[in-house]
Design a protein around this motif. Sequence first.
Motif, PDB file in Angstrom:
ATOM      1  N   ALA A  21       0.848  -1.207   0.000  1.00 31.88           N
ATOM      2  CA  ALA A  21       0.000   0.000   0.000  1.00 31.88           C
ATOM      3  C   ALA A  21       0.880   1.251   0.000  1.00 31.88           C
ATOM      4  N   ARG A  22       1.922   1.241   0.817  1.00 32.13           N
ATOM      5  CA  ARG A  22       2.869   2.365   0.839  1.00 32.13           C
ATOM      6  C   ARG A  22       3.548   2.520  -0.517  1.00 32.13           C
ATOM      7  N   ALA A  23       3.934   1.400  -1.115  1.00 34.51           N
ATOM      8  CA  ALA A  23       4.621   1.436  -2.409  1.00 34.51           C
ATOM      9  C   ALA A  23       3.725   2.062  -3.478  1.00 34.51           C
ATOM     10  N   PHE A  24       2.463   1.683  -3.509  1.00 36.42           N
ATOM     11  CA  PHE A  24       1.541   2.268  -4.486  1.00 36.42           C
ATOM     12  C   PHE A  24       1.332   3.756  -4.218  1.00 36.42           C
ATOM     13  N   ARG A  25       1.122   4.076  -2.951  1.00 36.06           N
ATOM     14  CA  ARG A  25       0.856   5.468  -2.568  1.00 36.06           C
ATOM     15  C   ARG A  25       2.044   6.374  -2.905  1.00 36.06           C
ATOM     16  N   GLU A  26       3.241   5.898  -2.640  1.00 30.27           N
ATOM     17  CA  GLU A  26       4.446   6.712  -2.796  1.00 30.27           C
ATOM     18  C   GLU A  26       5.204   6.432  -4.097  1.00 30.27           C
ATOM     19  N   ARG A  27       4.646   5.581  -4.948  1.00 30.00           N
ATOM     20  CA  ARG A  27       5.294   5.193  -6.218  1.00 30.00           C
ATOM     21  C   ARG A  27       6.725   4.708  -5.976  1.00 30.00           C
ATOM     22  N   ARG A  28       6.839   3.785  -5.029  1.00 31.81           N
ATOM     23  CA  ARG A  28       8.131   3.195  -4.693  1.00 31.81           C
ATOM     24  C   ARG A  28       8.098   1.705  -5.034  1.00 31.81           C
ATOM     25  N   PRO A  29       9.262   1.091  -5.154  1.00 32.92           N
ATOM     26  CA  PRO A  29       9.275  -0.358  -5.391  1.00 32.92           C
ATOM     27  C   PRO A  29       8.593  -1.098  -4.235  1.00 32.92           C
ATOM     28  N   PRO A  30       7.973  -2.226  -4.542  1.00 30.73           N
ATOM     29  CA  PRO A  30       7.254  -2.985  -3.511  1.00 30.73           C
ATOM     30  C   PRO A  30       8.220  -3.682  -2.558  1.00 30.73           C
ATOM     31  N   PRO A  31       7.716  -4.062  -1.400  1.00 30.62           N
ATOM     32  CA  PRO A  31       8.555  -4.843  -0.483  1.00 30.62           C
ATOM     33  C   PRO A  31       8.791  -6.236  -1.061  1.00 30.62           C
ATOM     34  N   ALA A  32       9.802  -6.882  -0.552  1.00 32.13           N
ATOM     35  CA  ALA A  32      10.116  -8.246  -0.992  1.00 32.13           C
ATOM     36  C   ALA A  32       9.055  -9.222  -0.487  1.00 32.13           C
ATOM     37  N   LEU A  33       8.860 -10.277  -1.223  1.00 35.70           N
ATOM     38  CA  LEU A  33       7.884 -11.307  -0.856  1.00 35.70           C
ATOM     39  C   LEU A  33       8.531 -12.559  -0.261  1.00 35.70           C
ATOM     40  N   GLU A  34       9.830 -12.540  -0.057  1.00 35.91           N
ATOM     41  CA  GLU A  34      10.512 -13.737   0.426  1.00 35.91           C
ATOM     42  C   GLU A  34       9.947 -14.233   1.753  1.00 35.91           C
ATOM     43  N   GLU A  35       9.649 -13.309   2.660  1.00 34.60           N
ATOM     44  CA  GLU A  35       9.114 -13.736   3.971  1.00 34.60           C
ATOM     45  C   GLU A  35       7.778 -14.447   3.792  1.00 34.60           C
ATOM     46  N   PHE A  36       6.889 -13.874   2.980  1.00 34.91           N
ATOM     47  CA  PHE A  36       5.590 -14.515   2.758  1.00 34.91           C
ATOM     48  C   PHE A  36       5.778 -15.894   2.129  1.00 34.91           C
ATOM     49  N   HIS A  37       6.594 -15.973   1.065  1.00 38.78           N
ATOM     50  CA  HIS A  37       6.785 -17.261   0.399  1.00 38.78           C
ATOM     51  C   HIS A  37       7.461 -18.270   1.327  1.00 38.78           C
ATOM     52  N   GLY A  38       8.331 -17.803   2.188  1.00 35.34           N
ATOM     53  CA  GLY A  38       8.950 -18.701   3.168  1.00 35.34           C
ATOM     54  C   GLY A  38       7.929 -19.268   4.139  1.00 35.34           C
ATOM     55  N   THR A  39       7.017 -18.420   4.614  1.00 32.67           N
ATOM     56  CA  THR A  39       5.984 -18.915   5.531  1.00 32.67           C
ATOM     57  C   THR A  39       4.997 -19.820   4.800  1.00 32.67           C
ATOM     58  N   LEU A  40       4.771 -19.565   3.512  1.00 31.77           N
ATOM     59  CA  LEU A  40       3.905 -20.436   2.721  1.00 31.77           C
ATOM     60  C   LEU A  40       4.549 -21.818   2.576  1.00 31.77           C
ATOM     61  N   THR A  41       5.843 -21.848   2.392  1.00 35.06           N
ATOM     62  CA  THR A  41       6.569 -23.122   2.321  1.00 35.06           C
ATOM     63  C   THR A  41       6.451 -23.876   3.646  1.00 35.06           C
ATOM     64  N   THR A  42       6.565 -23.151   4.749  1.00 33.69           N
ATOM     65  CA  THR A  42       6.413 -23.769   6.071  1.00 33.69           C
ATOM     66  C   THR A  42       5.015 -24.353   6.247  1.00 33.69           C
ATOM     67  N   TYR A  43       3.999 -23.604   5.791  1.00 35.84           N
ATOM     68  CA  TYR A  43       2.616 -24.081   5.862  1.00 35.84           C
ATOM     69  C   TYR A  43       2.465 -25.372   5.049  1.00 35.84           C
ATOM     70  N   HIS A  44       3.025 -25.382   3.837  1.00 35.02           N
ATOM     71  CA  HIS A  44       2.918 -26.583   3.005  1.00 35.02           C
ATOM     72  C   HIS A  44       3.629 -27.773   3.644  1.00 35.02           C
ATOM     73  N   ALA A  45       4.721 -27.516   4.329  1.00 36.97           N
ATOM     74  CA  ALA A  45       5.412 -28.596   5.043  1.00 36.97           C
ATOM     75  C   ALA A  45       4.529 -29.139   6.169  1.00 36.97           C
ATOM     76  N   ALA A  46       3.830 -28.247   6.866  1.00 30.24           N
ATOM     77  CA  ALA A  46       2.907 -28.683   7.921  1.00 30.24           C
ATOM     78  C   ALA A  46       1.765 -29.503   7.320  1.00 30.24           C
ATOM     79  N   MET A  47       1.261 -29.066   6.150  1.00 17.50           N
ATOM     80  CA  MET A  47       0.207 -29.822   5.466  1.00 17.50           C
ATOM     81  C   MET A  47       0.703 -31.212   5.075  1.00 17.50           C
ATOM     82  N   ALA A  48       1.930 -31.295   4.596  1.00 15.44           N
ATOM     83  CA  ALA A  48       2.503 -32.588   4.219  1.00 15.44           C
ATOM     84  C   ALA A  48       2.588 -33.507   5.433  1.00 15.44           C
ATOM     85  N   GLY A  49       2.946 -32.930   6.589  1.00 17.67           N
ATOM     86  CA  GLY A  49       2.990 -33.715   7.820  1.00 17.67           C
ATOM     87  C   GLY A  49       1.617 -34.236   8.218  1.00 17.67           C
ATOM     88  N   ILE A  50       0.608 -33.422   8.044  1.00 23.48           N
ATOM     89  CA  ILE A  50      -0.765 -33.840   8.353  1.00 23.48           C
ATOM     90  C   ILE A  50      -1.185 -34.995   7.449  1.00 23.48           C
TER      91      ILE A  50
END
Length: 105
Positions: A21-50
């Motif tokens: 939202a800040r990036a759009f408002r201020e016309r700046r580059p967006p934040p990195a998505l690595e943290e989100f994708h990392g947590t998504l990988t962790t979630y998928h690992a938990a699903m695999a365990g289930i």
Amino acid sequence: PLLPSLGELTAALGTFLRGAARAFRERRPPPALEEFHGTLTTYHAAMAGIRREGLTRELADDATARIFGLAFALEQLGRDLDDLASRAGERAGDPVQGLAGPISR
């Protein structure tokens, strides 16, 4: 087993969306998505365990469908966030971010 990874995923999603939202408002580059994708990988690992432990066998069909439906929705959300980040990069005039497109998996 899914709750801790969902909590981390939710926090990473909130951080990214506020930054986007800040990036759009201020016309700046967006934040990195690595943290989100990392947590998504962790979630998928938990699903695999289930799945491996057979924990969904005891659940009603509709509960199992919701669990696996959530996994599908989160994967789609990841692709949508990749696209959102790309659009924010375009708006900021960042040709690298704007043309990067979604992260392939």
